[in-house]
Write a protein that holds these residues in place. Structure first.
Motif, short mmCIF file in Angstrom:
data_model
loop_
_atom_site.label_atom_id
_atom_site.label_comp_id
_atom_site.label_asym_id
_atom_site.label_seq_id
_atom_site.Cartn_x
_atom_site.Cartn_y
_atom_site.Cartn_z
N ASN A 179 -3.94 1.01 11.91
CA ASN A 179 -4.55 1.10 13.60
C ASN A 179 -4.22 2.50 13.77
N GLY A 180 -4.11 3.66 13.87
CA GLY A 180 -4.53 4.97 13.86
C GLY A 180 -2.96 5.65 14.40
N THR A 181 -2.06 4.89 12.69
CA THR A 181 -0.70 5.48 12.19
C THR A 181 -0.78 5.77 10.94
N ARG A 182 -0.84 7.01 10.37
CA ARG A 182 -0.31 7.59 9.15
C ARG A 182 0.67 6.84 7.95
N LEU A 183 0.79 5.99 7.45
CA LEU A 183 1.93 5.59 6.37
C LEU A 183 2.85 6.41 6.45
N VAL A 184 3.63 6.32 5.19
CA VAL A 184 4.58 7.51 5.65
C VAL A 184 4.35 8.08 3.64
N LYS A 185 3.82 9.42 3.68
CA LYS A 185 3.91 9.48 2.07
C LYS A 185 4.60 9.47 0.64
N GLU A 186 4.27 7.85 0.06
CA GLU A 186 5.20 7.35 -0.97
C GLU A 186 6.29 6.59 -0.57
N ASN A 187 5.56 5.39 0.14
CA ASN A 187 6.68 4.28 0.68
C ASN A 187 5.99 3.93 0.78
N ALA A 188 6.15 2.43 0.28
CA ALA A 188 5.02 1.25 -0.11
C ALA A 188 5.63 1.30 1.13
N VAL A 238 0.74 -0.73 0.08
CA VAL A 238 0.12 0.19 0.01
C VAL A 238 0.63 1.05 0.11
N ILE A 239 0.17 2.43 -0.96
CA ILE A 239 0.85 3.29 -0.86
C ILE A 239 -0.21 4.80 -0.57
N ASP A 240 0.70 5.43 -0.08
CA ASP A 240 -0.72 7.05 0.21
C ASP A 240 -0.14 7.67 -0.80
N HIS A 241 -0.31 8.14 -1.19
CA HIS A 241 -0.47 9.34 -2.16
C HIS A 241 -1.08 10.58 -1.83
N SER A 242 -1.85 10.91 -0.99
CA SER A 242 -2.99 11.94 -0.67
C SER A 242 -2.43 12.86 0.51
N SER A 243 -2.62 13.96 1.32
CA SER A 243 -3.17 14.76 1.75
C SER A 243 -3.29 14.76 3.00
N ASN A 244 -4.32 14.18 3.25
CA ASN A 244 -4.84 13.25 4.40
C ASN A 244 -4.52 12.36 5.05
N GLY A 245 -4.09 12.13 4.21
CA GLY A 245 -3.24 10.24 5.14
C GLY A 245 -3.55 9.13 5.08
N THR A 246 -3.72 8.17 5.16
CA THR A 246 -4.41 6.58 4.66
C THR A 246 -3.54 6.16 6.51
N TYR A 247 -4.55 5.63 6.79
CA TYR A 247 -4.33 5.20 8.69
C TYR A 247 -4.63 3.83 8.14
N ALA A 304 -8.57 8.74 4.73
CA ALA A 304 -8.90 9.59 4.80
C ALA A 304 -9.04 10.52 7.53
N ASN A 305 -10.28 9.77 6.47
CA ASN A 305 -10.69 9.68 8.69
C ASN A 305 -11.40 8.42 8.17
N GLU A 306 -11.81 8.48 9.68
CA GLU A 306 -13.26 7.25 9.65
C GLU A 306 -14.08 7.12 9.27
N ASN A 307 -14.54 7.82 8.50
CA ASN A 307 -15.73 7.99 7.60
C ASN A 307 -15.44 6.69 6.28
N ASN A 308 -14.50 6.62 5.99
CA ASN A 308 -13.68 5.49 4.95
C ASN A 308 -13.00 4.32 5.57
N LYS A 309 -13.26 3.65 5.16
CA LYS A 309 -12.03 1.94 5.80
C LYS A 309 -12.83 0.79 4.12
N ILE A 310 -11.16 0.92 4.36
CA ILE A 310 -11.49 0.07 3.48
C ILE A 310 -10.94 -1.74 4.31
N LYS A 311 -10.83 -2.87 3.93
CA LYS A 311 -10.20 -4.32 4.77
C LYS A 311 -9.81 -4.50 3.05
N LEU A 312 -8.69 -5.12 3.61
CA LEU A 312 -7.93 -5.85 2.72
C LEU A 312 -7.69 -7.40 2.92
N GLY A 313 -8.37 -8.54 2.43
CA GLY A 313 -8.38 -9.78 1.97
C GLY A 313 -9.55 -10.05 2.18
#
Length: 110
Positions: free
Chosen positions: A80-89, A69-78, A101-110
């Motif tokens: 467990n409450g930790t923001r992923l480092v932008k542009e790092n896989a 997962v690579i974050d490319h965003s302004s508001n973050g991809t999180y 971006a916020n708790e309103n949008n969640k995606i589950k992998l697998g």
């Protein structure tokens, strides 16, 4: 001898909160899913003002059963409450829940 379960050849992601709830996507090893609000630039669309046009990209790695997962965003991809480092896989296991971006949008992998 312990038989290890086979690792699926196709990854899965599913919207579990927000406007993408119930929307699923299969991720073949040869493709990536781009999450964002731009219908021109993303193929998993989340229509939310806090979601970037191209928010993050997700690839499935069948050899390990992990997701890149690579974050490319302004508001973050999180995770467990930790923001992923932008542009790092980040390699994440099946079962991981991404907050887009916020708790309103969640995606589950697998």
């Amino acid at each position: 001898n312990v038989v290890q379960p086979a690792i699926p050849q196709v990854g899965i992601m599913q919207g579990i909160a927000g406007v993408s709830t119930g929307k699923g996507f299969q991720i073949p090893a040869t493709a990536k899913v781009v999450v964002g609000k731009s219908a021109q630039r993303a193929n998993f669309i989340i229509e939310d003002p806090h979601v970037s046009n191209v928010h993050c990209s997700i690839r499935y790695i069948p050899a390990t059963g992990m997701y890149s997962v690579i974050d490319h965003s302004s508001n973050g991809t999180y995770v467990n409450g930790t923001r992923l480092v932008k542009e790092n896989a980040m390699m994440l296991p099946a079962g991981t829940i991404l907050v887009i971006a916020n708790e309103n949008n969640k995606i589950k992998l697998g």
